[in-house]
Enzyme design. Sequence first.
Site, PDB file in Angstrom:
ATOM      1  N   ASP A   1       0.908  -3.117  -2.424  1.00 27.80           N
ATOM      2  CA  ASP A   1       2.105  -2.515  -1.853  1.00 27.80           C
ATOM      3  C   ASP A   1       2.620  -3.484  -0.791  1.00 27.80           C
ATOM      4  O   ASP A   1       2.026  -3.642   0.266  1.00 27.80           O
ATOM      5  CB  ASP A   1       1.761  -1.148  -1.251  1.00 27.80           C
TER       6      ASP A   1
ATOM      7  N   TYR B   1      -0.790   4.351   3.404  1.00 33.35           N
ATOM      8  CA  TYR B   1       0.392   5.149   3.739  1.00 33.35           C
ATOM      9  C   TYR B   1       0.122   6.608   3.345  1.00 33.35           C
ATOM     10  O   TYR B   1      -0.397   6.874   2.256  1.00 33.35           O
ATOM     11  CB  TYR B   1       1.608   4.576   3.000  1.00 33.35           C
TER      12      TYR B   1
ATOM     13  N   LYS C   1      12.829   0.429   2.449  1.00 32.82           N
ATOM     14  CA  LYS C   1      12.495  -0.199   3.727  1.00 32.82           C
ATOM     15  C   LYS C   1      13.193  -1.564   3.847  1.00 32.82           C
ATOM     16  O   LYS C   1      14.394  -1.635   3.835  1.00 32.82           O
ATOM     17  CB  LYS C   1      10.971  -0.271   3.866  1.00 32.82           C
TER      18      LYS C   1
ATOM     19  N   ARG D   1      19.112   5.818 -18.816  1.00 35.35           N
ATOM     20  CA  ARG D   1      17.709   5.982 -18.374  1.00 35.35           C
ATOM     21  C   ARG D   1      16.913   4.758 -18.831  1.00 35.35           C
ATOM     22  O   ARG D   1      16.077   4.228 -18.101  1.00 35.35           O
ATOM     23  CB  ARG D   1      17.093   7.273 -18.911  1.00 35.35           C
TER      24      ARG D   1
END
Length: 379
Positions: free
Chosen positions: A174, A102, A199, A49
């Site tokens: 972003d 978004y 993406k 982690r």
Amino acid sequence: MNEGFETLAIHAGQEADPHTGAVVPPIYAVSTYKQDGVGGLRSGYEYSRSANPTRTALEECLAAVEGGARGLAFASGLAAEDTLLRTVCAPGDHVLIPDDAYGGTFRLFAKVLERWGVSYDPVPLGDVDAVRAAVRPETKVIWVETPTNPLLGIADIAALASIAHDAGALLVVDNTFASPYLQQPVALGADVVVHSTTKYVGGHSDVVGGALVAASAELGERLAYHQNAMGAVAGPFDAWLTLRGLKTLAVRMDRHCDNAERVVELLASHPKVTQVLYPGLPEHPGHEVAAKQMRRFGGMVSFRVAGGEEAAVEVCNRAKLFTLGESLGGVESLIEHPGRMTHASAAGSPLEVPADLVRLSVGIETVGDLLADLSQALG
Ligand SMILES: Cc1ncc(COP(=O)(O)O)c(C=O)c1O
């Protein structure tokens, strides 16, 4: 050495494996690491982690291609956003967001963070004066998307960075739609770059992931602390797939742009299309700013259809090679109706999108086939 984008994408963080010479970072499917005596960590690895070598390779490469000090990879774009916002904001703080953000980002603010005392205001980011006027003493972040999803609006990153910094706030960009190949927000003054690596960075529609790249090592350290404390990390296989995609980002983006330009040409002269939204068009209100801050104008194209919502939905249903589906940025072309699909969560809000809007993610198939499919779908 000042290496080029493609060199960094292929080599940064990806030295050949010291034990075997493997030229690709292996998938370290491991949760814990042998210590040489208590506290004697090998290369700093202790628990996956906190850090995992496959993820480290991706994180170093992301930082290099964005020109930032520190990259961090997450389980999804929204996990990256949530970690960022809960690192830099506290109850009572305020954030400015794009008025066509978004839908999932809007939902994160409206349905999750607001309940924890972080308020937000949607603003038209293309209007620099409106942004300046909307800043409050408690504003901690100006959140930028450029180009925006799905209206392909353009914001001037450098101008917004100076407004944010004058106000003692952070500028977050972003960069999902542009990708680091087309636009590098850190060089324009951004403090943090956000990606849905699902993406263009991943590029093959086979992995969900997110990233943060911090401009300064100090902010990078705070984000890394929270990444570990909150735990929404990218797993090693996801990190490996994302890194494999990132290596070819430059060549894919150039082909996405070539194909999108041809699609725009077809749509702009089609009688059933009332408006084409693409920052590469000289009549686009953000064209000049986009030309200044982007290498090219990207692979996303939106358009409005004569005949309203039903006609727009019909175009989506008739398309064959353009697959009807959410998401974007993969090698295959996608078509969608934002109002009923990706942006349904913004219905009834100030971020509602036009009902006659269709969004295309133009892929890298043979362009003639894409044009033929669109022509038949438009009827
Ligand atoms: C611009 C933008 N930002 C963030 C996200 C969220 O990323 P993810 O779906 O990987 O959580 C998306 C997803 O579509 C997006 O388009």
